[in-house]
Scaffold this active site. Structure first.
Site, PDB file in Angstrom:
ATOM      1  N   ARG A 163     -22.417  14.308  18.574  1.00 15.33           N
ATOM      2  CA  ARG A 163     -22.660  14.485  20.034  1.00 15.33           C
ATOM      3  C   ARG A 163     -23.505  14.491  19.799  1.00 15.33           C
ATOM      4  NH1 ARG A 163     -23.041  15.408  24.628  1.00 15.33           N
ATOM      5  NH2 ARG A 163     -22.653  17.289  25.428  1.00 15.33           N
ATOM      6  N   CYS A 188     -18.064  21.968  18.399  1.00 12.74           N
ATOM      7  CA  CYS A 188     -18.881  21.921  19.592  1.00 12.74           C
ATOM      8  C   CYS A 188     -18.240  22.568  19.975  1.00 12.74           C
ATOM      9  CB  CYS A 188     -18.878  20.098  20.251  1.00 12.74           C
ATOM     10  SG  CYS A 188     -18.940  19.834  22.242  1.00 12.74           S
ATOM     11  N   TYR A 240     -23.753  24.931  28.408  1.00 15.07           N
ATOM     12  CA  TYR A 240     -23.461  25.494  27.056  1.00 15.07           C
ATOM     13  C   TYR A 240     -23.463  27.221  27.418  1.00 15.07           C
ATOM     14  CZ  TYR A 240     -23.564  21.558  25.193  1.00 15.07           C
ATOM     15  OH  TYR A 240     -23.737  20.124  24.193  1.00 15.07           O
ATOM     16  N   HIS A 279       0.801  -1.334  -0.315  1.00 15.32           N
ATOM     17  CA  HIS A 279       0.228  -0.114  -0.248  1.00 15.32           C
ATOM     18  C   HIS A 279       0.695   1.605   0.230  1.00 15.32           C
ATOM     19  CE1 HIS A 279      -3.024   2.819   1.941  1.00 15.32           C
ATOM     20  NE2 HIS A 279      -3.812   2.602   1.177  1.00 15.32           N
ATOM     21  N   HIS A 337      -7.107   7.523  -4.737  1.00 16.40           N
ATOM     22  CA  HIS A 337      -8.113   6.407  -4.413  1.00 16.40           C
ATOM     23  C   HIS A 337      -9.091   6.242  -5.490  1.00 16.40           C
ATOM     24  CE1 HIS A 337      -6.216   6.037  -0.498  1.00 16.40           C
ATOM     25  NE2 HIS A 337      -6.333   4.848  -1.189  1.00 16.40           N
TER      26      HIS A 337
END
Lengths: 509, 509
Positions: free
Chosen positions: B177, B224, B362, B79, B103
């Site tokens: 999440r 996030c 948050y 490879h 690829h």
């Protein structure tokens, strides 16, 4: 007359702001006669120049209030504010009375009148420097409290500790950033031209025409990109005026909406895909006749939440000459350099302004970029400014009295782009303990239309035995951006964007 | 089928993005048959579970591509990308082929087909965990490359070094999440309700109804609030998932404009003075039946430059279940938590969402606020995220080969609120010298509609004799906000807003 009207207007908004939203402050048509200083025809007339010589005990200490001239030498020891009064020596007390509104009381005027010695020359406003070969000969007179960073062009800020005394900065102590001589514009013949590139017809507006548009008033902070440069300079020298932390002010600005004026000039929704910038050309020019110029992105100009105005009033009175008389653009949330004064022409364009100040100045660079490697085309022009704060009281390197184990710290915080300030953290132990400051004045307008600074204060605990403290302040804005810690890693050759933590040292006793 | 279609779509946008603006990427109706893997009926059928056991030489190393199953044990040493291929061991190579687009060549497929040993069970997509007493029993299968930060609910990120291989993050490696179990929604009976508080009539839309609105496609980064929390934790423990720097991804999102849907529901310009927030309620619920919820300010939802969409496609295919199937809201420039997945209801309201995640999570606090003193009502909910960057290659604590006296560093940078990235500075000598990174992928959309991250790289000079380097990166956004230097002074008990300089150590040889 201008001077006298300013005095009464200041009174008005200082009192009114306790009751109404700052953005709604309006100039009233009636004047409060209790604060009119009448001329005393039995007393002599003095010029500003003459008054300015009386700044110490030997020459006697004179001040003016409106049209009155006073010798306050014998009053200084009785003054409840102590020697603060000496900041006005040889000059006008008017801006200080706006800052310390306890003075706005007929009883105080009665005391002052006891020291009356004369009348201010009513022709003073029109006086100018006499040497007409000097391009700056016609610059206006300034209050002596302004500390010049340069005289020609005139650039000056007030002492930092005054800034936080009032949410609204009085016109006389509002920092002045001029790139060129102040143009002498006759409002009755003033013209503002609006051009849309590619369209043959332009719109020309007189000041009276502009006043026919709906009048909007916003309260907005304007800041120089170089504010606090003197701190960055300590890391390594930079080019630029050696500003302290007072190249900033907060004022109410009244005028026409730029968006509505552009619509009148024929700008349509379809054009918004074609044009990208709004260029401003000013009436101040250099020796070759090149005008000051700048531009802003078109979205800011046409956005309903952009609040860009063509202002003809500052704090309820016609713009002072140093601040763009008769018309300047106020682009809230955007660096002072784009808030073009003495506005002459607006061009709706597919390109940014080609002016030096847009293309080759007011841009940020990496700390490793120097004058040999700098390429101004590689950085975007500064528009919105990053989050910043500064400690204004106590003054650095002074001695502060500890009361009940605490000292009081006061300052401002602001962020560009209509960002609100959500927190200011203060420490005097190198960040081991952060104290959240109280907001003393905080505009209720929310992001993305929060244009005014926040004035804050904090009681810092002082440990017994401490002789010296280093105080740091940092602000957090509504996108939770915060200030970088030090100047080392944001240093840039032009000394702009000086928003590292503010750090000052004081002695305590 | 879904899996197969994904494979061909990935191919399509990976190739197309060289020619067209990212925001314009569209799913084509015709498929390129050269990349269709046909079933081989003479070979056995394998389940994902069975394939997942084959991850080492002893058990043999199996991978899948579309519906094909391959034993690549004997190919590994040939490879060209070396042992990188082992990241796909026991799983699908499809996302890696998107990242490494070399690829996408029929010749590569020919090589792969030589190692074909079977077919992937066509029923795999519908498989789920079997224990139905577990609320997470019906969660979807995930690619084994995702490193879970928690399993129930499922939260995971990909290895950081993969992020910067492609401007568009493949769906399979896009961080997940979840706050609750993934709801199992039948698109044919899906309903979205839109309520304007105080108005009796609500609007109900099926997925087909939503697809009747004009379809918009934006490319936007979603992050996030806790991304990079593992670095803040080192200062002092915080509560939250131990995220690395890959709780972020950049994708194209297609769907209806929230503004247009709100207009259809009857929202008018007059209402904009009355209402302040747009609340979102989701179909994912906790054990008591309480749904996940959040809200955004109304100005963002109705702004023509806000670009908020009700997305039903991610990277050109229907939203994967982990990303909100069938409909989520994409609020570009705003923290992931408000980009509500599995959207069930929209409420135009005078108030913010009352949900736990809006009111008591948050939010940012001072470094000195602890769990005894925290008052969530005192901080605003996080909306726009501050400027951030991260180094993704090399991987921390690995050994890097010096070539021609340099090592190559790659990473991402992003800022919330539609801010563009104007510069990334990188240093490996503690800030004595900063190197300006090159932008490898930078969306041409300008502020305030710059929603995608910027992928950057930098060749850092290494001095002879250096054995170990500490590399720092910091980004500057279009308001010239920059990152804070260290975590000490932005530490907060919930471990959010982790945007200090990214600092990693590597060995060099």
């Amino acid at each position: 007359m201008f001077r006298r009207k300013l005095g009464t207007d200041c009174l008005e908004y200082t009192i009114e702001r306790k009751h109404i939203a700052y953005a709604d402050i309006k100039k009233s048509d009636s004047e409060d006669s209790s604060f009119q200083i009448p001329p005393k025809h039995d007393l002599p007339i003095y010029t500003i120049e003459e008054i300015s010589k009386h700044t110490n005990h030997q020459e006697r200490i004179w001040v003016t209030f409106q049209q009155g001239v006073y010798d306050i030498t014998d009053f200084i020891y009785e003054h409840p504010g102590g020697e603060q009064i000496l900041m006005a020596a040889g000059s006008a007390v008017d801006p200080f009375w706006m800052l310390y509104s306890v003075h706005l009381n007929p009883h105080v005027l009665d005391i002052l009148e006891k020291y009356r010695i004369g009348n201010l020359d009513p022709n003073e406003e029109n006086d100018s420097i006499s040497d007409m070969s000097d391009p700056y000969a016609n610059d206006p007179k300034r209050h002596s409290i302004l500390k010049p960073a340069s005289i020609k062009p005139f650039n000056a800020e007030s002492p930092e500790q005054l800034l936080v005394e009032n949410f609204i900065t009085p016109n006389e102590i509002f920092y002045v950033r001029n790139h060129l001589p102040v143009p002498d514009i006759d409002a009755s013949t003033y013209e503002l031209e609006i051009e849309i590139e590619g369209k043959a017809k332009t719109l020309c507006l007189s000041l009276e025409d502009l006043k026919q548009f709906p009048k909007y008033t916003i309260t907005a902070t304007v800041m120089c990109a170089g504010n606090r440069r003197s701190e960055m300079t300590k890391v390594k020298p930079v080019k630029g005026l050696n500003w302290g932390a007072a190249a900033v002010g907060n004022a109410t600005w009244s005028g026409a909406s730029l968006r509505e004026v552009l619509e009148k000039a024929g700008l349509t929704d379809v054009d918004l895909d074609k044009y990208k910038h709004i260029q401003f050309e000013a009436y101040d020019t250099d020796a070759t006749g090149t005008a000051y110029g700048a531009s802003i992105p078109i979205w800011k100009a046409v956005d309903r939440r952009g609040d860009v105005i063509l202002a003809y009033e500052m704090n309820g009175v016609p713009l002072p000459r140093d601040h763009g008389y008769p018309v300047r653009v106020i682009v809230p949330g955007v660096v002072g350099a784009r808030n073009v004064k003495w506005l002459g022409k607006i061009i709706v364009s597919s390109e940014e302004s080609k002016s030096h100040w847009q293309q080759s100045d007011y841009k940020g660079f990496s700390p490793s970029t120097d004058w040999d490697t700098v390429d101004y085309s590689k950085s975007p022009s500064i528009q919105e400014l990053p989050v910043i704060s500064a400690i204004c009281q106590p003054v650095p390197n002074t001695t502060v009295k500890v009361e009940n184990g605490h000292i009081k710290v006061k300052g401002y915080a602001w962020s560009g782009g209509g960002q609100d300030i959500v927190r200011v953290d203060v420490t005097c132990d190198g960040g081991k303990t952060w104290h959240v400051a109280r907001f003393d004045h905080h505009d209720p307008q929310t992001h993305p239309q929060h244009w005014s600074w926040t004035l804050w204060s904090c009681e810092l605990p002082v440990a017994q035995g401490d002789k010296e403290l280093e105080i740091w302040a940092k602000a957090v804005d509504s996108s939770y951006n915060t200030q970088p810690e030090s100047f080392e890693n944001i240093w840039n050759l032009r000394g702009v964007l000086n928003n590292a933590y503010h750090r000052i040292k004081v002695k305590v006793e």
